[in-house]
Design an enzyme around this catalytic site. Structure first.
Site, PDB file in Angstrom:
ATOM      1  N   CYS A 146      52.695  44.560  38.382  1.00  0.00           N
ATOM      2  CA  CYS A 146      52.493  43.953  37.826  1.00  0.00           C
ATOM      3  C   CYS A 146      53.956  42.969  38.371  1.00  0.00           C
ATOM      4  O   CYS A 146      55.459  43.365  38.168  1.00  0.00           O
ATOM      5  CB  CYS A 146      53.193  43.901  36.223  1.00  0.00           C
ATOM      6  SG  CYS A 146      53.793  43.002  34.717  1.00  0.00           S
ATOM      7  N   CYS A 185      50.289  37.140  39.154  1.00  0.00           N
ATOM      8  CA  CYS A 185      49.693  38.387  38.495  1.00  0.00           C
ATOM      9  C   CYS A 185      48.902  38.707  38.536  1.00  0.00           C
ATOM     10  O   CYS A 185      47.849  38.484  39.060  1.00  0.00           O
ATOM     11  CB  CYS A 185      50.572  37.243  37.021  1.00  0.00           C
ATOM     12  SG  CYS A 185      49.318  38.238  35.835  1.00  0.00           S
TER      13      CYS A 185
END
Length: 263
Positions: free
Chosen positions: A75, A187
Protein backbone atom coordinates in the site's frame (compact mmCIF):
# COMPACT_ATOMS: atom_id res chain seq x y z
CA UNK A 1 -0.53 -21.26 15.25
CA UNK A 2 3.20 -21.81 14.85
CA UNK A 3 4.22 -21.08 11.29
CA UNK A 4 7.64 -20.78 9.70
CA UNK A 5 9.22 -18.94 6.77
CA UNK A 6 6.44 -16.64 5.63
CA UNK A 7 6.30 -13.52 3.53
CA UNK A 8 3.60 -11.26 4.96
CA UNK A 9 1.78 -8.91 2.59
CA UNK A 10 -0.19 -6.16 4.32
CA UNK A 11 -2.81 -3.81 2.90
CA UNK A 12 -6.00 -2.10 4.06
CA UNK A 13 -7.99 -4.37 1.76
CA UNK A 14 -7.67 -6.44 -1.43
CA UNK A 15 -5.63 -4.09 -3.64
CA UNK A 16 -2.38 -5.55 -2.33
CA UNK A 17 -3.15 -8.76 -4.22
CA UNK A 18 -1.60 -6.98 -7.22
CA UNK A 19 1.69 -6.90 -5.29
CA UNK A 20 1.28 -10.53 -4.26
CA UNK A 21 1.06 -11.43 -7.97
CA UNK A 22 4.36 -9.64 -8.64
CA UNK A 23 6.19 -11.32 -5.76
CA UNK A 24 4.67 -14.76 -6.33
CA UNK A 25 6.05 -14.83 -9.88
CA UNK A 26 9.55 -14.18 -8.57
CA UNK A 27 9.35 -16.46 -5.52
CA UNK A 28 6.75 -19.14 -6.32
CA UNK A 29 7.83 -21.58 -3.60
CA UNK A 30 7.36 -19.32 -0.60
CA UNK A 31 4.50 -19.46 1.87
CA UNK A 32 2.47 -16.26 2.00
CA UNK A 33 0.20 -14.58 4.50
CA UNK A 34 -2.07 -11.83 3.21
CA UNK A 35 -3.24 -9.42 5.91
CA UNK A 36 -6.23 -7.26 5.11
CA UNK A 37 -7.32 -4.53 7.55
CA UNK A 38 -10.74 -4.30 5.92
CA UNK A 39 -12.22 -2.99 9.18
CA UNK A 40 -10.45 0.32 8.48
CA UNK A 41 -10.56 0.43 4.68
CA UNK A 42 -9.64 2.76 3.04
CA UNK A 43 -6.44 4.01 4.70
CA UNK A 44 -6.38 6.99 2.35
CA UNK A 45 -9.10 8.56 4.50
CA UNK A 46 -7.29 8.03 7.81
CA UNK A 47 -4.67 10.29 9.43
CA UNK A 48 -0.98 9.39 9.55
CA UNK A 49 -0.84 8.65 13.28
CA UNK A 50 -3.74 6.22 13.01
CA UNK A 51 -2.11 4.40 10.07
CA UNK A 52 1.20 4.05 11.91
CA UNK A 53 -0.34 2.81 15.18
CA UNK A 54 -2.62 0.43 13.33
CA UNK A 55 0.27 -0.94 11.26
CA UNK A 56 2.36 -1.59 14.38
CA UNK A 57 -0.56 -3.36 16.08
CA UNK A 58 -1.39 -5.57 13.10
CA UNK A 59 2.19 -6.53 12.27
CA UNK A 60 2.91 -7.24 15.96
CA UNK A 61 -0.17 -9.46 16.23
CA UNK A 62 0.45 -11.44 13.06
CA UNK A 63 4.17 -12.02 13.67
CA UNK A 64 3.93 -13.25 17.29
CA UNK A 65 3.94 -16.93 16.33
CA UNK A 66 5.26 -16.72 12.80
CA UNK A 67 8.85 -16.89 11.61
CA UNK A 68 8.77 -13.90 9.30
CA UNK A 69 11.27 -13.59 6.47
CA UNK A 70 9.84 -10.39 5.05
CA UNK A 71 6.91 -7.98 5.47
CA UNK A 72 5.72 -6.12 2.38
CA UNK A 73 3.58 -3.02 2.84
CA UNK A 74 1.44 -3.49 -0.27
CA UNK A 75 0.00 0.00 0.00
CA UNK A 76 1.53 3.32 -1.06
CA UNK A 77 -0.24 5.17 1.75
CA UNK A 78 1.18 2.90 4.46
CA UNK A 79 4.61 3.10 2.82
CA UNK A 80 4.90 6.90 2.71
CA UNK A 81 3.46 7.43 6.18
CA UNK A 82 4.95 4.54 8.16
CA UNK A 83 7.76 2.59 6.45
CA UNK A 84 10.71 4.36 8.11
CA UNK A 85 9.27 4.01 11.62
CA UNK A 86 8.20 0.39 11.09
CA UNK A 87 11.67 -0.59 9.88
CA UNK A 88 13.15 0.81 13.08
CA UNK A 89 10.47 -0.73 15.29
CA UNK A 90 10.71 -4.36 14.11
CA UNK A 91 13.75 -6.63 13.80
CA UNK A 92 12.79 -8.30 10.51
CA UNK A 93 12.97 -6.78 7.01
CA UNK A 94 10.08 -4.53 5.96
CA UNK A 95 9.75 -3.01 2.49
CA UNK A 96 7.09 -0.89 0.81
CA UNK A 97 5.80 0.13 -2.59
CA UNK A 98 6.58 3.40 -4.32
CA UNK A 99 5.48 5.12 -7.54
CA UNK A 100 7.93 4.11 -10.27
CA UNK A 101 8.98 7.53 -11.57
CA UNK A 102 12.28 6.20 -12.87
CA UNK A 103 10.55 3.86 -15.29
CA UNK A 104 8.11 6.59 -16.32
CA UNK A 105 10.86 9.03 -17.29
CA UNK A 106 12.51 6.36 -19.43
CA UNK A 107 9.44 5.60 -21.52
CA UNK A 108 7.63 8.95 -21.77
CA UNK A 109 7.87 10.59 -25.19
CA UNK A 110 6.25 13.94 -24.46
CA UNK A 111 7.81 14.31 -20.97
CA UNK A 112 4.38 14.64 -19.37
CA UNK A 113 3.76 12.06 -16.65
CA UNK A 114 0.59 11.55 -14.64
CA UNK A 115 0.69 10.30 -11.05
CA UNK A 116 -2.51 8.96 -9.55
CA UNK A 117 -2.85 8.18 -5.85
CA UNK A 118 -4.73 8.77 -2.61
CA UNK A 119 -4.71 12.24 -1.09
CA UNK A 120 -2.29 11.25 1.68
CA UNK A 121 0.13 9.65 -0.78
CA UNK A 122 0.13 12.44 -3.35
CA UNK A 123 0.47 15.28 -0.83
CA UNK A 124 3.00 13.56 1.44
CA UNK A 125 6.42 15.22 1.67
CA UNK A 126 8.12 11.94 0.70
CA UNK A 127 6.38 11.95 -2.69
CA UNK A 128 6.78 15.70 -3.12
CA UNK A 129 10.54 15.43 -2.50
CA UNK A 130 10.77 12.50 -4.91
CA UNK A 131 8.95 14.44 -7.63
CA UNK A 132 11.26 17.44 -7.20
CA UNK A 133 14.12 15.32 -8.57
CA UNK A 134 12.35 15.05 -11.92
CA UNK A 135 11.24 18.63 -12.56
CA UNK A 136 11.53 20.87 -14.52
CA UNK A 137 12.66 18.41 -17.23
CA UNK A 138 9.47 16.39 -16.76
CA UNK A 139 6.00 17.77 -16.13
CA UNK A 140 4.41 15.67 -13.38
CA UNK A 141 0.62 16.00 -13.26
CA UNK A 142 -0.69 14.92 -9.87
CA UNK A 143 -4.18 13.61 -9.26
CA UNK A 144 -5.23 12.78 -5.70
CA UNK A 145 -8.46 10.84 -5.30
CA UNK A 146 -9.82 8.47 -2.65
CA UNK A 147 -13.05 7.48 -4.40
CA UNK A 148 -11.18 5.57 -7.09
CA UNK A 149 -9.85 3.20 -4.42
CA UNK A 150 -13.41 2.22 -3.50
CA UNK A 151 -14.31 1.73 -7.16
CA UNK A 152 -11.31 -0.57 -7.61
CA UNK A 153 -12.32 -2.54 -4.52
CA UNK A 154 -15.78 -3.03 -6.02
CA UNK A 155 -14.27 -4.39 -9.21
CA UNK A 156 -11.99 -6.77 -7.31
CA UNK A 157 -15.12 -8.12 -5.59
CA UNK A 158 -16.74 -8.57 -9.01
CA UNK A 159 -19.30 -5.82 -8.42
CA UNK A 160 -20.53 -3.51 -11.17
CA UNK A 161 -18.57 -0.27 -11.59
CA UNK A 162 -19.26 2.87 -13.60
CA UNK A 163 -16.77 3.86 -16.29
CA UNK A 164 -18.45 7.29 -16.32
CA UNK A 165 -17.45 7.81 -12.69
CA UNK A 166 -13.86 6.83 -13.45
CA UNK A 167 -13.76 9.21 -16.42
CA UNK A 168 -15.10 12.04 -14.26
CA UNK A 169 -12.32 11.43 -11.72
CA UNK A 170 -9.63 11.35 -14.42
CA UNK A 171 -10.91 14.51 -16.15
CA UNK A 172 -8.01 16.74 -14.95
CA UNK A 173 -5.58 14.45 -16.81
CA UNK A 174 -7.57 14.45 -20.06
CA UNK A 175 -6.90 18.02 -21.22
CA UNK A 176 -5.58 17.77 -24.78
CA UNK A 177 -2.88 20.46 -24.63
CA UNK A 178 -0.89 18.73 -21.85
CA UNK A 179 -2.19 15.18 -21.63
CA UNK A 180 0.30 12.69 -20.14
CA UNK A 181 1.45 9.82 -22.34
CA UNK A 182 2.53 7.89 -19.24
CA UNK A 183 0.49 7.28 -16.08
CA UNK A 184 1.89 5.97 -12.79
CA UNK A 185 -0.54 4.15 -10.53
CA UNK A 186 0.40 5.31 -7.04
CA UNK A 187 -2.04 2.95 -5.34
CA UNK A 188 -2.00 -0.84 -5.55
CA UNK A 189 -5.79 -0.92 -5.97
CA UNK A 190 -5.55 0.97 -9.25
CA UNK A 191 -3.84 -1.95 -11.00
CA UNK A 192 -7.26 -3.58 -11.18
CA UNK A 193 -8.63 -0.63 -13.20
CA UNK A 194 -6.01 -0.63 -15.96
CA UNK A 195 -8.35 -1.65 -18.76
CA UNK A 196 -10.94 0.96 -17.84
CA UNK A 197 -8.28 3.68 -17.62
CA UNK A 198 -6.77 2.76 -21.00
CA UNK A 199 -10.17 3.02 -22.69
CA UNK A 200 -10.85 6.44 -21.16
CA UNK A 201 -7.71 8.08 -22.55
CA UNK A 202 -8.23 9.14 -26.20
CA UNK A 203 -4.58 8.44 -27.00
CA UNK A 204 -2.51 5.39 -26.20
CA UNK A 205 -1.12 5.69 -22.70
CA UNK A 206 1.61 3.73 -20.91
CA UNK A 207 0.48 2.60 -17.47
CA UNK A 208 3.03 1.81 -14.76
CA UNK A 209 2.29 -0.07 -11.54
CA UNK A 210 3.86 0.75 -8.20
CA UNK A 211 7.27 -0.83 -7.76
CA UNK A 212 8.40 -3.32 -5.14
CA UNK A 213 12.16 -3.37 -4.73
CA UNK A 214 13.48 -6.36 -2.79
CA UNK A 215 17.08 -5.82 -1.59
CA UNK A 216 19.62 -8.28 -2.97
CA UNK A 217 20.45 -9.86 0.40
CA UNK A 218 16.78 -10.67 1.03
CA UNK A 219 16.32 -11.98 -2.52
CA UNK A 220 19.18 -14.42 -1.91
CA UNK A 221 17.50 -15.77 1.23
CA UNK A 222 14.15 -16.11 -0.53
CA UNK A 223 15.68 -17.85 -3.54
CA UNK A 224 17.06 -20.59 -1.27
CA UNK A 225 13.64 -21.49 0.05
CA UNK A 226 12.39 -24.52 -1.88
CA UNK A 227 9.28 -25.20 0.21
CA UNK A 228 6.21 -25.73 -1.97
CA UNK A 229 3.56 -23.09 -1.44
CA UNK A 230 0.55 -24.94 -0.09
CA UNK A 231 -0.16 -23.17 3.16
CA UNK A 232 -1.11 -19.63 2.18
CA UNK A 233 -3.42 -17.87 4.64
CA UNK A 234 -5.53 -14.71 4.30
CA UNK A 235 -6.39 -12.74 7.45
CA UNK A 236 -9.17 -10.15 7.65
CA UNK A 237 -9.56 -7.74 10.58
CA UNK A 238 -13.32 -7.67 10.02
CA UNK A 239 -15.31 -10.83 9.45
CA UNK A 240 -16.19 -11.01 5.77
CA UNK A 241 -19.37 -12.35 4.30
CA UNK A 242 -18.05 -15.59 2.89
CA UNK A 243 -19.48 -15.11 -0.57
CA UNK A 244 -18.52 -17.35 -3.44
CA UNK A 245 -16.86 -14.35 -5.11
CA UNK A 246 -14.38 -13.74 -2.28
CA UNK A 247 -13.70 -17.44 -1.86
CA UNK A 248 -13.13 -17.85 -5.59
CA UNK A 249 -10.85 -14.80 -5.67
CA UNK A 250 -8.65 -15.98 -2.81
CA UNK A 251 -8.57 -19.55 -4.08
CA UNK A 252 -7.45 -18.20 -7.45
CA UNK A 253 -4.51 -16.59 -5.64
CA UNK A 254 -3.83 -19.85 -3.77
CA UNK A 255 -5.11 -18.68 -0.36
CA UNK A 256 -6.94 -21.74 0.87
CA UNK A 257 -7.51 -20.60 4.44
CA UNK A 258 -9.39 -17.46 5.51
CA UNK A 259 -9.14 -16.36 9.13
CA UNK A 260 -10.22 -13.42 11.26
CA UNK A 261 -7.49 -11.33 12.84
CA UNK A 262 -8.58 -10.17 16.28
CA UNK A 263 -7.09 -6.69 16.68
Amino acid sequence: MNLKNYIIIFDSSLGGLSIYKQIKKKFPYMNYIYVCDNKNFPYGEKDEIFILKRSIKIISTITKKITTILVILACNTITVTSLTTLKNFFNFPIIGVIPNLNKARKITKNNIIGLLGTKITIHHYYIQNHISLFVPKYKIKLLANNTLVKIAEQKIKNQLISTKNIKFILEPLLKKHNMPDTLILGCTHFSFLKEEIKKIFPKKIQIIDSKVHIPKNISTILARNLKTTNNNIAFFSKKIITTKTIHYLLKKYNFKKIKELNT
